[in-house]
Design an enzyme around this catalytic site. Sequence first.
Site, PDB file in Angstrom:
ATOM      1  N   HIS A 178      48.843   1.107 -15.301  1.00  0.00           N
ATOM      2  CA  HIS A 178      48.165   1.699 -14.365  1.00  0.00           C
ATOM      3  C   HIS A 178      47.247   0.230 -13.852  1.00  0.00           C
ATOM      4  O   HIS A 178      46.727  -0.594 -14.589  1.00  0.00           O
ATOM      5  CB  HIS A 178      47.107   2.543 -14.334  1.00  0.00           C
ATOM      6  CG  HIS A 178      47.546   3.799 -14.103  1.00  0.00           C
ATOM      7  ND1 HIS A 178      47.695   4.963 -15.267  1.00  0.00           N
ATOM      8  CD2 HIS A 178      48.171   4.367 -12.913  1.00  0.00           C
ATOM      9  CE1 HIS A 178      48.157   6.175 -14.702  1.00  0.00           C
ATOM     10  NE2 HIS A 178      48.344   5.727 -13.381  1.00  0.00           N
ATOM     11  N   GLU A 233      49.384   2.149 -20.644  1.00  0.00           N
ATOM     12  CA  GLU A 233      49.269   3.453 -21.220  1.00  0.00           C
ATOM     13  C   GLU A 233      49.936   3.719 -22.471  1.00  0.00           C
ATOM     14  O   GLU A 233      51.051   2.909 -22.781  1.00  0.00           O
ATOM     15  CB  GLU A 233      49.966   4.200 -20.143  1.00  0.00           C
ATOM     16  CG  GLU A 233      49.382   4.300 -18.773  1.00  0.00           C
ATOM     17  CD  GLU A 233      47.929   5.037 -18.690  1.00  0.00           C
ATOM     18  OE1 GLU A 233      47.500   5.610 -19.875  1.00  0.00           O
ATOM     19  OE2 GLU A 233      47.084   4.814 -17.809  1.00  0.00           O
ATOM     20  N   ARG A 287      46.155  17.249  -8.762  1.00  0.00           N
ATOM     21  CA  ARG A 287      44.893  17.385  -8.227  1.00  0.00           C
ATOM     22  C   ARG A 287      45.272  17.436  -6.520  1.00  0.00           C
ATOM     23  O   ARG A 287      44.612  18.373  -5.689  1.00  0.00           O
ATOM     24  CB  ARG A 287      43.940  16.591  -8.259  1.00  0.00           C
ATOM     25  CG  ARG A 287      42.753  16.746  -7.798  1.00  0.00           C
ATOM     26  CD  ARG A 287      41.660  15.848  -8.411  1.00  0.00           C
ATOM     27  NE  ARG A 287      41.908  14.390  -8.120  1.00  0.00           N
ATOM     28  CZ  ARG A 287      41.762  13.765  -6.804  1.00  0.00           C
ATOM     29  NH1 ARG A 287      41.207  14.503  -5.853  1.00  0.00           N
ATOM     30  NH2 ARG A 287      42.223  12.334  -6.768  1.00  0.00           N
ATOM     31  N   CYS A 308      52.222   9.804 -11.790  1.00  0.00           N
ATOM     32  CA  CYS A 308      52.516   8.609 -12.487  1.00  0.00           C
ATOM     33  C   CYS A 308      52.807   8.923 -13.748  1.00  0.00           C
ATOM     34  O   CYS A 308      53.807   8.521 -14.509  1.00  0.00           O
ATOM     35  CB  CYS A 308      51.075   7.797 -12.752  1.00  0.00           C
ATOM     36  SG  CYS A 308      50.923   6.758 -11.251  1.00  0.00           S
TER      37      CYS A 308
END
Length: 206
Positions: A159, A72, A82, A135
């Site tokens: 990830h 990242e 979500r 995360c």
Amino acid sequence: MTVLLTGFEPFDGAEVNPSWEAVRLVPGVRAVQLPCVFGEALAHLRAAVREHDPAVVVCVGQAGGRPDVTVERVAVNLDDARIPDNAGRQPIDEPVVRGGPAAYFATLPVKACVAAVRAAGIPASVSQSAGTFVCNHLFYGLMHLIATERPGVRGGFVHVPFAPEQILDQARPSMPVATIAGALAAIADAAVSVDDDLRLVGGSLQ
């Protein structure tokens, strides 16, 4: 030079989380499992940093659906869940750190880390978004900690895909945990040994 790697406990009903299963296989590092819970993950990370006093911190999480290991580039100051975390918390449009900057860049040599993983024969790429779940929450919290209290530390987030056993009944990408561990070892080595990042294409059109 101490390298701290963190992985998450399973979440969303899963029995395993490949981030932790891989992290604990990487030799020569300090490995810590974190709860997949907003706030608590950061508290555990802070405690681990105090205990181990690392020069490099690489936090690792699962990104189910991604086909490769993704390093990242940027963390954003936004929690927008979500699904609920493991404590049932589901923040919507809340800052990770109230009053903090909109975003932080990783201080890892991101492109050199990707190149090191590829040199090991493992698919990898730069990612421009760590999402808005725990995360990214952890990634942003790590970079805020580094910026405000530990400026000499290199840090970032990686990830990883599903493990094969998680998707036996689904046509989705996966990667063996041992392969993921090899990728994380390569990233740790690059984070320690590379001073200036490589100038390579790592952008995205999306």
